[in-house]
Design a protein around this motif. Structure first.
Motif, PDB file in Angstrom:
ATOM      1  N   MET A 139       0.873  -1.064   0.089  1.00  0.00           N
ATOM      2  CA  MET A 139      -0.007  -0.144  -0.032  1.00  0.00           C
ATOM      3  C   MET A 139       0.738   1.245   0.041  1.00  0.00           C
ATOM      4  N   PRO A 140       0.507   2.099  -0.652  1.00  0.00           N
ATOM      5  CA  PRO A 140       1.337   3.295  -0.804  1.00  0.00           C
ATOM      6  C   PRO A 140       1.186   4.147   0.495  1.00  0.00           C
ATOM      7  N   ASP A 141       2.288   4.773   0.788  1.00  0.00           N
ATOM      8  CA  ASP A 141       2.389   5.641   2.017  1.00  0.00           C
ATOM      9  C   ASP A 141       2.097   7.004   1.584  1.00  0.00           C
ATOM     10  N   THR A 142       0.633   7.298   1.880  1.00  0.00           N
ATOM     11  CA  THR A 142       0.158   8.815   1.483  1.00  0.00           C
ATOM     12  C   THR A 142      -0.090   9.380   2.633  1.00  0.00           C
ATOM     13  N   THR A 143       0.076  10.776   2.686  1.00  0.00           N
ATOM     14  CA  THR A 143      -0.261  11.539   3.688  1.00  0.00           C
ATOM     15  C   THR A 143      -1.632  12.290   3.518  1.00  0.00           C
ATOM     16  N   SER A 144      -2.411  12.051   4.422  1.00  0.00           N
ATOM     17  CA  SER A 144      -3.911  12.464   4.375  1.00  0.00           C
ATOM     18  C   SER A 144      -4.144  13.314   5.617  1.00  0.00           C
ATOM     19  N   SER A 145      -4.904  14.472   5.139  1.00  0.00           N
ATOM     20  CA  SER A 145      -5.385  15.433   6.315  1.00  0.00           C
ATOM     21  C   SER A 145      -6.624  15.047   7.073  1.00  0.00           C
ATOM     22  N   THR A 146      -7.153  14.241   6.587  1.00  0.00           N
ATOM     23  CA  THR A 146      -8.262  13.741   7.554  1.00  0.00           C
ATOM     24  C   THR A 146      -8.562  12.089   7.369  1.00  0.00           C
ATOM     25  N   VAL A 147      -9.453  11.834   8.400  1.00  0.00           N
ATOM     26  CA  VAL A 147      -9.509  10.198   8.292  1.00  0.00           C
ATOM     27  C   VAL A 147     -10.348   9.658   7.010  1.00  0.00           C
ATOM     28  N   ASP A 175     -10.161  11.009   4.050  1.00  0.00           N
ATOM     29  CA  ASP A 175      -9.160  10.638   2.932  1.00  0.00           C
ATOM     30  C   ASP A 175      -8.487   9.180   2.864  1.00  0.00           C
ATOM     31  N   LEU A 176      -8.685   8.443   4.014  1.00  0.00           N
ATOM     32  CA  LEU A 176      -7.849   7.040   4.065  1.00  0.00           C
ATOM     33  C   LEU A 176      -9.010   6.074   3.667  1.00  0.00           C
ATOM     34  N   PHE A 177     -10.067   6.446   3.690  1.00  0.00           N
ATOM     35  CA  PHE A 177     -11.170   5.159   3.452  1.00  0.00           C
ATOM     36  C   PHE A 177     -11.911   5.385   2.224  1.00  0.00           C
ATOM     37  N   PRO A 178     -12.590   4.567   1.408  1.00  0.00           N
ATOM     38  CA  PRO A 178     -12.348   3.162   1.696  1.00  0.00           C
ATOM     39  C   PRO A 178     -10.872   2.443   1.062  1.00  0.00           C
ATOM     40  N   ARG A 179     -10.245   1.465   1.630  1.00  0.00           N
ATOM     41  CA  ARG A 179      -9.044   1.114   1.480  1.00  0.00           C
ATOM     42  C   ARG A 179      -9.054  -0.512   1.660  1.00  0.00           C
ATOM     43  N   THR A 180      -8.258  -1.175   0.547  1.00  0.00           N
ATOM     44  CA  THR A 180      -8.094  -2.556   0.802  1.00  0.00           C
ATOM     45  C   THR A 180      -6.531  -2.693   1.150  1.00  0.00           C
ATOM     46  N   THR A 181      -6.321  -3.693   2.046  1.00  0.00           N
ATOM     47  CA  THR A 181      -4.850  -3.717   2.333  1.00  0.00           C
ATOM     48  C   THR A 181      -4.662  -5.312   2.215  1.00  0.00           C
ATOM     49  N   ASP A 182      -3.417  -5.583   1.756  1.00  0.00           N
ATOM     50  CA  ASP A 182      -2.964  -6.743   1.361  1.00  0.00           C
ATOM     51  C   ASP A 182      -2.277  -7.864   2.283  1.00  0.00           C
ATOM     52  N   SER A 183      -2.097  -7.163   3.440  1.00  0.00           N
ATOM     53  CA  SER A 183      -1.306  -8.054   4.431  1.00  0.00           C
ATOM     54  C   SER A 183      -1.686  -7.260   5.914  1.00  0.00           C
ATOM     55  N   VAL A 184      -1.122  -8.164   6.766  1.00  0.00           N
ATOM     56  CA  VAL A 184      -1.112  -7.749   8.196  1.00  0.00           C
ATOM     57  C   VAL A 184      -0.435  -6.403   8.525  1.00  0.00           C
ATOM     58  N   ALA A 185       0.573  -5.967   7.598  1.00  0.00           N
ATOM     59  CA  ALA A 185       1.646  -4.903   7.874  1.00  0.00           C
ATOM     60  C   ALA A 185       0.753  -4.024   7.192  1.00  0.00           C
TER      61      ALA A 185
END
Length: 160
Positions: free
Chosen positions: A1-9, A11-21
């Motif tokens: 997952m790319p490390d992006t800087t978001s100003s609000t929560v 901005d982060l969702f929806p999101r699919t994660t590919d691993s525990v990390a």
């Protein structure tokens, strides 16, 4: 997952994660968007990533993620050995919202830390309108989809 800087929560969702990390990294980024006193309600089946997300929240607050475990049997774990505090609730074994209140929920939720509540659907009537609601869904064995908003069966007046 790319490390992006978001100003609000939001901005982060929806999101699919590919691993525990990835799930933990999403939790860490989410923690950085929330202010002290924020409450995060987590919904999802067993194994959907809720606890790993909270481990990431701890990491984002400067707390050791390895100390975060599912608090199912203790209902509350307080982590304050760093940039916290983090109040990690698990409502799985709570029978009624009143029982949750008797455990001191309101003391913590109105405190100076960040509160994460797993199985929040069991205490939905206690959550304020500014609660951040996150749903965790299994997509594949190592993939999770995290969306913003309460499930349809949660109190709609609390959804964001």
């Amino acid at each position: 997952m790319p490390d992006t800087t978001s100003s609000t929560v939001q901005d982060l969702f929806p999101r699919t994660t590919d691993s525990v990390a990835d799930t933990m990294a999403l939790g860490a980024r989410t923690a950085k968007t929330l202010s002290s006193g924020a409450v995060v309600a987590l919904y999802g089946d067993l194994g959907s990533g809720k606890t790993h997300f909270v481990k990431g929240v701890a990491q984002g607050l400067g707390l050791p993620p390895a100390e975060v475990r599912s608090p199912t049997f203790t209902i509350l774990s307080v982590h304050d050995s760093g940039g916290g505090p983090l109040y990690h609730f698990d409502a799985y074994r709570v029978q009624t919202p009143d029982e949750f209140v008797e455990l001191g929920f309101e003391t913590y939720v109105h405190g100076d830390g960040l509160t994460c509540i797993e199985w929040a659907d069991r205490v939905g009537t206690l959550l304020s309108s500014d609660t951040v609601h996150l749903q965790f869904h299994h997509v594949a064995p190592s993939k999770r989809r995290v969306t913003l908003g309460a499930p349809d069966d949660a109190p709609s007046e609390n959804a964001h």
